[in-house]
Design a protein around this motif. Structure first.
Motif, PDB file in Angstrom:
ATOM      1  N   THR A 192       0.851  -1.190   0.000  1.00 58.54           N
ATOM      2  CA  THR A 192       0.000   0.000   0.000  1.00 58.54           C
ATOM      3  C   THR A 192       0.889   1.241   0.000  1.00 58.54           C
ATOM      4  O   THR A 192       2.114   1.165   0.109  1.00 58.54           O
ATOM      5  N   THR A 193       0.254   2.393  -0.097  1.00 58.27           N
ATOM      6  CA  THR A 193       0.983   3.666  -0.048  1.00 58.27           C
ATOM      7  C   THR A 193       1.062   4.228   1.375  1.00 58.27           C
ATOM      8  O   THR A 193       1.631   5.298   1.573  1.00 58.27           O
ATOM      9  N   ALA A 216       3.534   3.271  -4.376  1.00 60.71           N
ATOM     10  CA  ALA A 216       3.915   2.241  -3.420  1.00 60.71           C
ATOM     11  C   ALA A 216       5.310   1.708  -3.685  1.00 60.71           C
ATOM     12  O   ALA A 216       5.654   0.615  -3.236  1.00 60.71           O
TER      13      ALA A 216
END
Length: 497
Positions: A192-193, A216
């Motif tokens: 994920t970011t 990401a």
């Protein structure tokens, strides 16, 4: 070591296999090296790394690393040994190390050997044996891939039932190398970011600071010339609200029956979730309310097993008994077994269970055109297929062949640590069935469906051994019953004169 059969048999094996591979792969050799070097050993500076790209993937529940490096022989004579350094802790948890030629995929995997050192040294090595010596000033591009088990740490270590989970991973922004590296960079891929914490490295000579962020993906470097052994430790903390599924032991049995035309599979798991522990006692009410909107969770809710088409009669049990929370869907295109543990498995919880199924032997077994030889082609590892991935610490695979099978040989590209052959005795056996046992450690689910080919001879007389035993047993029972029936066991008094 793999004993090779004649060329005709090998040809039959390859025609049966779903995909070709190198049967002479070093990965069928134990990873325990016979080469013991002193703790003061340093690899000779016969190579330099012209360009190196280090990729760290954190998209699953275990870190997977890849090193793509262009090497050049800087010695005056041809060289064929390239060393990769690791710490003692990394050597204990590393798994599935493979090396290939990036520009020649058909050359197969290279021979890789773990070098043993005195325990006083924290730096140890894997030795890569190039297929052919590299000439002076010649270059070659290596693709090195491996994974680490139990390398991710939840932080915080305990969370509430609905909280997000964050993991910490520590590595070197400079790819550890035994040789001088002229140019390199390290790419880190996250799931994920949401990456709240990470180490920042200052730039030098007008270069920007690292890492450079692109969604990401983080990039450390590029870095100019670095000496051998250079290390720059960095740490990242990122969101990973999924379970960390760790199988400490998997026992997989494959039983072959020629007379029944069946192959029976059974797998026994000791599974642990290495995710963050619960900070409060588990609430069944809270868990049930979450299922309406299905939020991300670090608990194991279900496991999905994609089986071979044609699989049938699956079962799912645990230490209590049969578990009814399972579903099996089978048609001409797929066979999927979906199971739900008896309870959601949160961080720190264990769940031992077993599954099994049957399949038509014709889909796995072929008889050679000449002689009494047979070739069995089965997946070494099947297991669940989860988006978060699964790591296996210890795998023990037993292939139980029909009674009388002989001259057993095998081939696989999976790294093994030990092999043995024994006798497995079951009902109505005389001498016992031949069982081939293969052991592997530190394997991840990327190795699912890697093939195991077992070659063996099954003489005609051995095939009729069990019917003869059954017929003889019934005949003896019948004769015994008849003999007992003819005995006069009545009690009669003596006649008086």
């Amino acid at each position: 070591m793999v004993n090779m059969r004649p060329l005709a048999i090998a040809t039959a094996v390859f025609s049966f296999a779903s995909s070709a591979f190198c049967v002479e792969s070093n990965l069928t050799k134990p990873l325990i090296s016979k080469l013991i070097l002193p703790s003061s050993f340093k690899p000779p500076q016969s190579f330099k790394n012209v360009n190196l790209v280090h990729v760290v993937s954190l998209e699953k529940g275990y870190p997977k690393e890849a090193i793509n490096v262009q090497i050049e022989n800087v010695a005056k004579t041809p060289q064929d040994e390239y060393f990769i350094p690791f710490t003692a802790r990394q050597m204990e948890t590393i798994g599935g190390l493979e090396v290939k030629d990036r520009k020649d995929a058909e050359s197969g995997v290279f021979e890789v050997e773990a070098v043993e050192f005195d325990t006083t040294s924290d730096t140890q090595f894997y030795r890569i044996k190039l297929p052919s010596p590299l000439a002076p000033k010649a270059q070659q591009t290596l693709g090195i891939s491996f994974s680490y088990l139990s390398a991710l740490t939840p932080l915080p270590a305990s969370i509430a039932q609905q909280d997000k989970q964050f993991l910490v991973y520590e590595f070197s922004a400079y790819c550890p190398s035994s040789y001088v590296t002229l140019k390199q960079k390290t790419e880190v891929k996250f799931p994920t970011t949401n990456i709240p914490e990470y180490t920042i490295l200052p730039g030098g000579k007008g270069a920007p600071e690292s890492p450079q962020k692109q969604g990401a993906k983080f990039t450390y470097g590029s870095f100019s010339e670095l000496p051998a052994g250079a290390v720059e430790v960095v740490k990242v903390r990122y969101e990973f609200t999924k379970p960390l599924i760790h199988v400490s032991r998997l026992e997989r049995d494959i039983e072959v029956s020629h007379w029944g035309g069946n192959v029976a599979f059974e797998e026994r798991y000791v599974m642990t979730n290495r995710a963050a522990n619960l900070s409060k006692p588990f609430s069944r009410v809270e868990w049930a309310s979450q299922q309406y909107y299905n939020p991300p969770t670090s608990a194991v809710k279900e496991l999905k097993f994609p089986l071979r088409v044609g699989s049938l009669d699956p079962y799912f049990t645990d230490v209590i008994g049969n578990v009814s929370t399972s579903r099996f869907r089978s048609n001409k295109r797929e066979a999927n077994l979906e199971i739900k543990p008896r309870y959601p498995v949160f961080g720190g919880w264990n769940y031992p269970f077993r599954i099994g199924w049957n399949a038509d032997l014709k889909k796995y077994l072929r008889q050679l055109n000449t002689g009494t030889g047979y070739v069995l082609n089965v997946p070494f590892l099947e297991g669940p297929k989860q988006p978060e991935g699964i790591e296996y610490e210890h795998i023990e695979l037993r292939v139980i062949l029909p009674e009388g099978a002989e001259n057993v040989q095998y081939s696989t590209t999976l790294p093994l640590v030990s092999t043995s052959t024994s006798l497995h005795r079951t009902f109505m056996d005389t001498t016992g069935r031949t069982a081939l046992t293969l052991t592997a450690i530190n394997i991840v689910d990327d190795y699912r469906e890697r093939e195991l080919i077992v070659m063996y001879d099954y003489p005609l007389l051995a095939g009729y051994r069990k019917p003869i035993v059954i017929f003889s047993s019934v005949l003896v029972l019948f004769i015994t019953a008849w003999g007992i029936g003819t005995l006069d066991v009545s009690i009669k008094g003596k006649k008086r004169p």
